[in-house]
Design an enzyme around this catalytic site. Structure first.
Site, PDB file in Angstrom:
ATOM      1  N   ASP A  49       0.668  -1.067   0.357  1.00  0.00           N
ATOM      2  CA  ASP A  49      -0.312  -0.011  -0.148  1.00  0.00           C
ATOM      3  C   ASP A  49       0.388   1.238   0.079  1.00  0.00           C
ATOM      4  OD1 ASP A  49      -2.241   1.827   0.350  1.00  0.00           O
ATOM      5  OD2 ASP A  49      -3.369  -0.630   0.915  1.00  0.00           O
ATOM      6  N   HIS A  56     -18.204  -4.928 -16.503  1.00  0.00           N
ATOM      7  CA  HIS A  56     -18.689  -4.515 -15.457  1.00  0.00           C
ATOM      8  C   HIS A  56     -19.591  -3.758 -14.931  1.00  0.00           C
ATOM      9  CE1 HIS A  56     -18.774  -5.875 -11.379  1.00  0.00           C
ATOM     10  NE2 HIS A  56     -17.454  -4.854 -11.083  1.00  0.00           N
ATOM     11  N   ARG A  66     -19.546   3.278 -11.137  1.00  0.00           N
ATOM     12  CA  ARG A  66     -18.618   2.883 -10.876  1.00  0.00           C
ATOM     13  C   ARG A  66     -17.241   3.955 -11.186  1.00  0.00           C
ATOM     14  NH1 ARG A  66     -21.038  -1.968 -12.000  1.00  0.00           N
ATOM     15  NH2 ARG A  66     -21.265  -3.492 -10.147  1.00  0.00           N
TER      16      ARG A  66
HETATM   17  N1  LIG Z   1     -14.202  -5.499 -10.745  1.00  0.00           N
HETATM   18  C1  LIG Z   1     -14.633  -5.524  -9.152  1.00  0.00           C
HETATM   19  O1  LIG Z   1     -15.040  -6.577  -9.406  1.00  0.00           O
HETATM   20  C2  LIG Z   1     -14.188  -4.776  -8.885  1.00  0.00           C
HETATM   21  C3  LIG Z   1     -14.849  -5.675  -7.142  1.00  0.00           C
HETATM   22  C4  LIG Z   1     -15.613  -4.556  -5.888  1.00  0.00           C
HETATM   23  C5  LIG Z   1     -14.135  -4.151  -5.601  1.00  0.00           C
HETATM   24  N2  LIG Z   1     -13.638  -3.343  -7.069  1.00  0.00           N
HETATM   25  C6  LIG Z   1     -12.933  -1.797  -7.055  1.00  0.00           C
HETATM   26  O2  LIG Z   1     -11.435  -2.312  -6.294  1.00  0.00           O
HETATM   27  C7  LIG Z   1     -10.609  -1.025  -5.986  1.00  0.00           C
HETATM   28  C8  LIG Z   1     -10.761  -0.916  -4.060  1.00  0.00           C
HETATM   29  O3  LIG Z   1     -11.912  -1.445  -3.171  1.00  0.00           O
HETATM   30  P1  LIG Z   1     -11.628  -2.108  -1.754  1.00  0.00           P
HETATM   31  O4  LIG Z   1     -13.127  -1.812  -1.508  1.00  0.00           O
HETATM   32  O5  LIG Z   1     -10.273  -2.420  -1.554  1.00  0.00           O
HETATM   33  O6  LIG Z   1     -10.731  -0.171  -1.212  1.00  0.00           O
HETATM   34  P2  LIG Z   1     -10.293   0.335   0.383  1.00  0.00           P
HETATM   35  O7  LIG Z   1     -10.474   1.903   0.194  1.00  0.00           O
HETATM   36  O8  LIG Z   1     -10.592  -0.468   0.674  1.00  0.00           O
HETATM   37  O9  LIG Z   1      -9.084   0.259  -0.643  1.00  0.00           O
HETATM   38  C9  LIG Z   1      -8.396   0.108  -1.346  1.00  0.00           C
HETATM   39  C10 LIG Z   1      -6.503   0.238  -1.057  1.00  0.00           C
HETATM   40  O10 LIG Z   1      -5.561   1.286  -2.455  1.00  0.00           O
HETATM   41  C11 LIG Z   1      -5.257   2.374  -1.597  1.00  0.00           C
HETATM   42  N3  LIG Z   1      -4.551   2.565  -2.421  1.00  0.00           N
HETATM   43  C12 LIG Z   1      -4.856   4.010  -2.789  1.00  0.00           C
HETATM   44  N4  LIG Z   1      -3.406   4.147  -3.902  1.00  0.00           N
HETATM   45  C13 LIG Z   1      -2.638   3.539  -4.095  1.00  0.00           C
HETATM   46  C14 LIG Z   1      -1.216   3.632  -4.343  1.00  0.00           C
HETATM   47  N5  LIG Z   1      -0.889   4.152  -5.319  1.00  0.00           N
HETATM   48  N6  LIG Z   1      -0.809   2.354  -4.081  1.00  0.00           N
HETATM   49  C15 LIG Z   1      -0.767   1.369  -3.686  1.00  0.00           C
HETATM   50  N7  LIG Z   1      -2.210   1.073  -2.667  1.00  0.00           N
HETATM   51  C16 LIG Z   1      -2.668   2.019  -2.873  1.00  0.00           C
HETATM   52  C17 LIG Z   1      -5.467   3.071  -1.078  1.00  0.00           C
HETATM   53  O11 LIG Z   1      -4.911   3.014   0.541  1.00  0.00           O
HETATM   54  C18 LIG Z   1      -6.439   1.712   0.306  1.00  0.00           C
HETATM   55  O12 LIG Z   1      -5.958   0.293   1.166  1.00  0.00           O
HETATM   56  C19 LIG Z   1     -12.147  -0.062  -5.792  1.00  0.00           C
HETATM   57  O13 LIG Z   1     -12.011   0.246  -6.896  1.00  0.00           O
HETATM   58  C20 LIG Z   1     -13.246  -0.860  -5.848  1.00  0.00           C
HETATM   59  O14 LIG Z   1     -14.134  -0.119  -6.978  1.00  0.00           O
HETATM   60  C21 LIG Z   1     -13.680  -3.489  -7.683  1.00  0.00           C
HETATM   61  O1  LIG Z   2     -20.031  -2.312  -7.338  1.00  0.00           O
HETATM   62  C1  LIG Z   2     -19.025  -1.755  -7.363  1.00  0.00           C
HETATM   63  O2  LIG Z   2     -18.297  -1.216  -6.554  1.00  0.00           O
HETATM   64  C2  LIG Z   2     -17.988  -3.229  -6.849  1.00  0.00           C
HETATM   65  C3  LIG Z   2     -18.134  -3.485  -7.475  1.00  0.00           C
HETATM   66  O3  LIG Z   2     -17.454  -3.650  -8.816  1.00  0.00           O
HETATM   67  C4  LIG Z   2     -19.189  -4.802  -7.112  1.00  0.00           C
HETATM   68  O4  LIG Z   2     -18.982  -5.234  -7.780  1.00  0.00           O
HETATM   69  O5  LIG Z   2     -19.158  -5.621  -5.972  1.00  0.00           O
END
Ligand SMILES: NC(=O)c1ccc[n+]([C@@H]2O[C@H](COP(=O)([O-])OP(=O)(O)OC[C@H]3O[C@@H](n4cnc5c(N)ncnc54)[C@H](O)[C@@H]3O)[C@@H](O)[C@H]2O)c1
Ligand SMILES: O=C(O)C[C@H](O)C(=O)O
Length: 313
Positions: free
Chosen positions: A36, A180, A93
């Site tokens: 992180d 998505h 998103r």
């Molecule tokens: N594609 C999918 O199906 C899907 C599913 C769930 C979440 N997501 C996405 O995943 C991402 C993370 O979600 P989350 O719930 O873990 O969020 P979160 O806020 O709990 O965690 C994100 C982490 O990224 C870190 N971060 C930010 N900038 C950074 C950098 N430059 N280098 C390293 N770390 C960095 C933050 O400090 C934080 O700890 C979001 O964009 C969310 O929308 C996508």
């Molecule tokens: O819905 C979101 O923002 C997070 C992720 O893409 C999901 O589908 O759970």
């Protein structure tokens, strides 16, 4: 000869990243490096140590280390990118695109330098566009740059079908294609329970309700959580993809891949069924679609293109 353990780096130690790291270690898929930002180095180390100390209880020997230095990630076989902000209720998103494009770019510069041979899985949203950003920045072959959406969307779809029919989730098969977003395309015609097509078991109205709930599945969790988005099922999805790659299982899974003519789309990242194995994306399957299904996929593709246009500038 000593057996070389796989090295997996998870970038972003928030909800999805930390949950993924823990699940990876429990399945002993490799040693895990959790990265992180420098301002969060201490809690990142703390999370990793806490997970490591579960090893004697749960019976796993994977090492887990927290860091803010990419030197610790050097030589990783696989890198998972979860870094970025998550949406809150009322947001889409796509509202995350500018912030997360900057984050994914900077993460990928480091991945490119320190993990040049890694296969990279992107989770950060909006994930189709972020996979494009990662591909542009990394310069890796397309088979090694993979976005996660379809495994999660399909898992939701299968959960709802199993609930509706009161059958085991293990017997439900389905596919969700496309971007998505809210116009993703659950393929009803390719969905079955124990080999029985679902349209012979459920009314058109019930199927439509399941399709709509799947499309809005991420938003449903965002509304319930109130201050973030889903992480248990997303982490499980990342782990399934990781296992397919590191164990060369050649699973057939829907993932975000670069399309170069498949389904009639060129230079577009979007969810399609692929063979996922040691080589990353080893083959894209082109399913035969009806005119209605193709029209739905076209609509989803148009939405993805409009978000990618934002990051292209
Ligand atoms: N594609 C999918 O199906 C899907 C599913 C769930 C979440 N997501 C996405 O995943 C991402 C993370 O979600 P989350 O719930 O873990 O969020 P979160 O806020 O709990 O965690 C994100 C982490 O990224 C870190 N971060 C930010 N900038 C950074 C950098 N430059 N280098 C390293 N770390 C960095 C933050 O400090 C934080 O700890 C979001 O964009 C969310 O929308 C996508
Ligand atoms: O819905 C979101 O923002 C997070 C992720 O893409 C999901 O589908 O759970």
């Amino acid at each position: 000869m000593a057996i070389q353990r796989k090295k997996i780096t998870v970038v972003g130690a928030g909800f999805t990243g930390a949950t993924t790291a823990f699940m990876l270690a429990q399945k002993e898929l490799g040693d895990v490096v959790l990265v992180d930002i420098p301002q969060l180095e201490s809690p990142t180390k703390g999370k990793a140590l806490d997970m490591l100390e579960a090893g004697p209880v749960l019976g796993f020997d994977s090492r887990i280390a927290g860091t803010s230095s990419y030197e610790d990630a050097a030589g990783s076989d696989l890198v998972i990118i979860t870094a970025g902000i998550a949406r809150k209720p009322g947001m889409s998103r796509d509202d995350l695109v500018n912030t997360n494009a900057g984050i994914v770019r900077s993460v990928c510069e480091n991945v490119k330098n320190y993990c040049p041979d890694a296969t990279v899985i992107i989770l950060s949203n909006p994930v189709d566009a972020m996979t494009y950003v990662a591909y542009q920045t990394l310069g890796f072959p397309k088979k090694r740059v993979i976005g996660q959406s379809g495994v999660l969307d399909t898992a939701r779809y299968c959960t709802f079908i199993a609930e509706e029919l009161n059958v085991s989730v293990e017997d439900v098969r389905g596919f969700v294609l496309g971007g998505h977003g809210d116009d993703m395309v659950p393929l009803v015609r390719y969905s079955s329970v124990g080999g029985i097509p679902i349209d012979t078991l459920l009314s058109a109205d019930r199927i439509e309700a399941i399709v709509q709930r799947t499309r809005a599945g991420g938003g449903e969790i965002v509304s319930l959580l109130g201050n973030g988005s889903a992480y248990y099922a997303p982490a499980a999805s990342l782990v399934q993809m990781t296992e397919a790659i590191l164990k060369d299982k050649k699973r057939i899974l829907p993932v975000i891949a670069l399309l170069e003519g498949e389904y009639g789309y060129d230079n577009l990242f979007m969810g399609v069924p692929v063979i996922l194995g040691g080589g990353g994306i080893e083959k894209v399957f082109e399913l035969a679609l009806t005119a209605e299904e193709k029209a739905a996929l076209d609509q989803s593709a148009a939405s993805v293109r409009s978000v990618i246009a934002v990051v292209k500038g």
